[in-house]
Design a protein around this motif. Structure first.
Motif, PDB file in Angstrom:
ATOM      1  N   UNK A 170       0.826  -1.213   0.000  1.00 31.88           N
ATOM      2  CA  UNK A 170       0.000   0.000   0.000  1.00 31.88           C
ATOM      3  C   UNK A 170       0.851   1.249   0.000  1.00 31.88           C
ATOM      4  N   UNK A 171       1.898   1.267   0.840  1.00 32.47           N
ATOM      5  CA  UNK A 171       2.770   2.452   0.900  1.00 32.47           C
ATOM      6  C   UNK A 171       3.431   2.719  -0.449  1.00 32.47           C
ATOM      7  N   UNK A 172       3.879   1.622  -1.094  1.00 31.98           N
ATOM      8  CA  UNK A 172       4.505   1.786  -2.407  1.00 31.98           C
ATOM      9  C   UNK A 172       3.492   2.266  -3.448  1.00 31.98           C
ATOM     10  N   UNK A 173       2.246   1.791  -3.338  1.00 33.73           N
ATOM     11  CA  UNK A 173       1.203   2.228  -4.267  1.00 33.73           C
ATOM     12  C   UNK A 173       0.904   3.715  -4.107  1.00 33.73           C
ATOM     13  N   UNK A 174       0.878   4.167  -2.845  1.00 34.37           N
ATOM     14  CA  UNK A 174       0.630   5.601  -2.601  1.00 34.37           C
ATOM     15  C   UNK A 174       1.756   6.435  -3.205  1.00 34.37           C
ATOM     16  N   UNK A 175       2.985   5.970  -2.984  1.00 30.96           N
ATOM     17  CA  UNK A 175       4.129   6.680  -3.568  1.00 30.96           C
ATOM     18  C   UNK A 175       4.076   6.671  -5.084  1.00 30.96           C
ATOM     19  N   UNK A 176       3.708   5.513  -5.649  1.00 28.73           N
ATOM     20  CA  UNK A 176       3.602   5.389  -7.104  1.00 28.73           C
ATOM     21  C   UNK A 176       2.528   6.325  -7.654  1.00 28.73           C
ATOM     22  N   UNK A 177       1.407   6.432  -6.927  1.00 24.69           N
ATOM     23  CA  UNK A 177       0.309   7.316  -7.371  1.00 24.69           C
ATOM     24  C   UNK A 177       0.794   8.759  -7.484  1.00 24.69           C
ATOM     25  N   UNK A 178       1.454   9.252  -6.451  1.00 18.51           N
ATOM     26  CA  UNK A 178       1.934  10.626  -6.495  1.00 18.51           C
ATOM     27  C   UNK A 178       3.013  10.794  -7.557  1.00 18.51           C
ATOM     28  N   UNK A 179       3.805   9.752  -7.750  1.00 13.46           N
ATOM     29  CA  UNK A 179       4.852   9.814  -8.771  1.00 13.46           C
ATOM     30  C   UNK A 179       4.240   9.937 -10.167  1.00 13.46           C
ATOM     31  N   UNK A 180       3.181   9.159 -10.435  1.00 19.32           N
ATOM     32  CA  UNK A 180       2.536   9.192 -11.751  1.00 19.32           C
ATOM     33  C   UNK A 180       1.707  10.469 -11.958  1.00 19.32           C
ATOM     34  N   UNK A 181       1.136  10.984 -10.860  1.00 19.67           N
ATOM     35  CA  UNK A 181       0.326  12.192 -10.981  1.00 19.67           C
ATOM     36  C   UNK A 181       1.167  13.445 -11.243  1.00 19.67           C
ATOM     37  N   UNK A 182       2.457  13.360 -10.912  1.00 20.04           N
ATOM     38  CA  UNK A 182       3.330  14.527 -11.108  1.00 20.04           C
ATOM     39  C   UNK A 182       3.403  14.919 -12.588  1.00 20.04           C
ATOM     40  N   UNK A 183       3.773  14.006 -13.517  1.00 21.15           N
ATOM     41  CA  UNK A 183       3.792  14.397 -14.931  1.00 21.15           C
ATOM     42  C   UNK A 183       2.395  14.709 -15.467  1.00 21.15           C
ATOM     43  N   UNK A 184       1.377  14.017 -14.895  1.00 15.28           N
ATOM     44  CA  UNK A 184       0.011  14.260 -15.359  1.00 15.28           C
ATOM     45  C   UNK A 184      -0.428  15.692 -15.049  1.00 15.28           C
ATOM     46  N   UNK A 185      -0.202  16.116 -13.810  1.00 18.06           N
ATOM     47  CA  UNK A 185      -0.626  17.462 -13.391  1.00 18.06           C
ATOM     48  C   UNK A 185       0.209  18.534 -14.089  1.00 18.06           C
ATOM     49  N   UNK A 186       1.534  18.334 -14.119  1.00 24.82           N
ATOM     50  CA  UNK A 186       2.394  19.336 -14.760  1.00 24.82           C
ATOM     51  C   UNK A 186       2.106  19.423 -16.261  1.00 24.82           C
ATOM     52  N   UNK A 187       1.967  18.245 -16.901  1.00 23.97           N
ATOM     53  CA  UNK A 187       1.667  18.240 -18.335  1.00 23.97           C
ATOM     54  C   UNK A 187       0.310  18.850 -18.628  1.00 23.97           C
ATOM     55  N   UNK A 188      -0.692  18.509 -17.791  1.00 24.69           N
ATOM     56  CA  UNK A 188      -2.033  19.061 -17.990  1.00 24.69           C
ATOM     57  C   UNK A 188      -2.057  20.562 -17.801  1.00 24.69           C
ATOM     58  N   UNK A 189      -1.392  21.042 -16.752  1.00 24.83           N
ATOM     59  CA  UNK A 189      -1.366  22.484 -16.492  1.00 24.83           C
ATOM     60  C   UNK A 189      -0.690  23.230 -17.643  1.00 24.83           C
ATOM     61  N   UNK A 190       0.404  22.646 -18.148  1.00 23.36           N
ATOM     62  CA  UNK A 190       1.115  23.278 -19.272  1.00 23.36           C
ATOM     63  C   UNK A 190       0.239  23.343 -20.514  1.00 23.36           C
ATOM     64  N   UNK A 191      -0.427  22.214 -20.804  1.00 29.60           N
ATOM     65  CA  UNK A 191      -1.293  22.161 -21.988  1.00 29.60           C
ATOM     66  C   UNK A 191      -2.477  23.115 -21.859  1.00 29.60           C
ATOM     67  N   UNK A 192      -3.081  23.186 -20.673  1.00 25.49           N
ATOM     68  CA  UNK A 192      -4.200  24.098 -20.456  1.00 25.49           C
ATOM     69  C   UNK A 192      -3.770  25.549 -20.674  1.00 25.49           C
ATOM     70  N   UNK A 193      -2.613  25.877 -20.125  1.00 29.14           N
ATOM     71  CA  UNK A 193      -2.126  27.256 -20.276  1.00 29.14           C
ATOM     72  C   UNK A 193      -1.859  27.587 -21.739  1.00 29.14           C
TER      73      UNK A 193
END
Length: 396
Positions: A170-193
């Motif tokens: 579970x701990x590794x999954x939580x870490x993996x989730x935040x790791x994967x969301x990092x490019x998603x959020x940054x990429x999405x924010x860049x594309x939206x802008x």
């Protein structure tokens, strides 16, 4: 008007598209060449990179079932990308392209999970590649943002589900989730802008073009109005011939030119015979019709270099450059013959009219234009007194 324009070019912050579908379609058409070229390059690069990694798979797995499974995955996705590329035409609908690319991306992320099963030795590398692919999807592949966002979430979810199925804590999954969301959020924010900024620039471009077009139309309208006003100021409204101000200006120019070049110049005054009888018998409307028809005949019969004006009432004045009085007499006779043959429809009946022409030429001693006119006028009245419907020439 301004509210309508603001509504038409309003951009949705979450979809990064114009809320007005027609405006969004116009925007996509405007950037279609750039998007098409970028999409082809991106998809070709994706296919090449995908196939090139078959080499490390072979080195790690050798000729094995796992290698062929991964190779089949790479070939299928690469062929799917090439199929999309082949169907991208200059007029291909952007929304259809987006859906096709999104489907291939979904298949690509799904198949990529094979690496967790068949290449557990490079799990960290696989996760890194998924992060890169998410960035690639969100920023570099020019498809609809909403589709890219959905596919990106799918990539995160299927990766989490695969790792959970493989026993990740579970701990590794939580870490993996935040790791994967990092490019998603940054990429999405860049594309939206970028998407919002580009559409705002487009709306400013279109509105500027509209203003420029309206300005050009206004300039053309003003030019047409100026020409119309100039024409009204220089022509007789009934006949369309030059009025006194215009023909006197043109006459003086021709007189000066004739004196410089030593060429002859003749002036004719044409007066319709018994014009008052036409008005009395058929009305002033019929008289106007006679004047217009006579003006049309003069313009048809005379040369483009000749100048015709309305002297007033039923009198017309003609300037014949480079023409002697004898030649002018022949021209006058031809005009009278054409006039006598012309049938003029005045409503209830068709009438014919005749005219008398007085002619004078430019003399060396002439100091003013009025001197020539006076001689032509004398010739005209002499012709009237001699019985009308004739040409009379005064040479001195």
């Amino acid at each position: 008007m301004m509210q309508s324009a603001a509504q038409e070019y309003k951009v949705s912050k979450y979809l990064t598209e114009f809320q007005n579908r027609r405006t969004e379609e116009a925007y996509q058409k405007h950037i279609q060449k750039i998007v098409t070229r970028q999409l082809r390059i991106t998809l070709v690069s994706w296919a090449i990179i995908l196939l090139s990694f078959a080499i490390p798979d072979y080195l790690a797995l050798g000729v094995s079932g796992s290698f062929f499974y991964l190779l089949a995955y790479r070939v299928i996705i690469a062929l799917s990308l090439l199929l999309v590329i082949a169907n991208i035409k200059p007029d291909t609908d952007f929304f259809k392209i987006s859906r096709a690319v999104a489907l291939v991306a979904v298949a690509g992320f799904t198949g990529f999970m094979l690496f967790f099963l068949l290449r557990p030795d490079i799990t960290i590398w696989v996760i890194g590649m998924i992060m890169i692919q998410i960035v690639f999807l969100m920023i570099f592949i020019p498809i609809r943002f909403i589709l890219a966002a959905v596919v990106g979430i799918y990539a995160v979810v299927i990766t989490m589900a695969t790792r959970l199925a493989l026993g990740t804590t579970t701990n590794d999954l939580i870490g993996l989730f935040f790791l994967l969301m990092l490019p998603y959020v940054l990429g999405g924010a860049t594309t939206m802008r970028l998407g919002i900024s580009q559409r705002r620039q487009y709306s400013l471009f279109i509105q500027t073009e509209t203003i420029n077009h309206e300005l050009m139309m206004e300039i053309e309208h003003r030019r047409a109005l100026e020409l119309k006003l100039k024409e009204m100021a220089s022509t007789d409204p009934l006949t369309g011939l030059a009025n006194r101000r215009e023909y006197e200006t043109l006459f003086m120019h021709e007189i000066h030119r004739a004196r410089r070049s030593g060429t002859p110049l003749a002036v004719c005054i044409l007066d319709l015979d018994h014009f008052k009888r036409v008005n009395d018998a058929y009305g002033h409307g019929a008289g106007d019709a006679v004047l217009r028809c006579t003006a049309g005949l003069l313009k048809r019969e005379l040369r483009s270099m000749d100048i015709v004006g309305r002297l007033g009432g039923e009198e017309f004045i003609i300037l014949l450059p480079e023409t002697t009085t004898e030649q002018a007499g022949e021209i006058g006779t031809r005009l009278l013959e054409a006039l006598a043959e012309m049938e003029i429809d005045v409503g209830k009946t068709v009438i014919r009219v005749t005219a008398t022409i007085g002619i004078s030429g430019l003399l060396d001693e002439d100091e003013t234009f009025n001197t020539i006119i006076a001689r032509a006028d004398e010739a005209l009245y002499r012709g009237k007194n001699a019985g009308r419907n004739r040409v009379d020439i005064k040479t001195s």
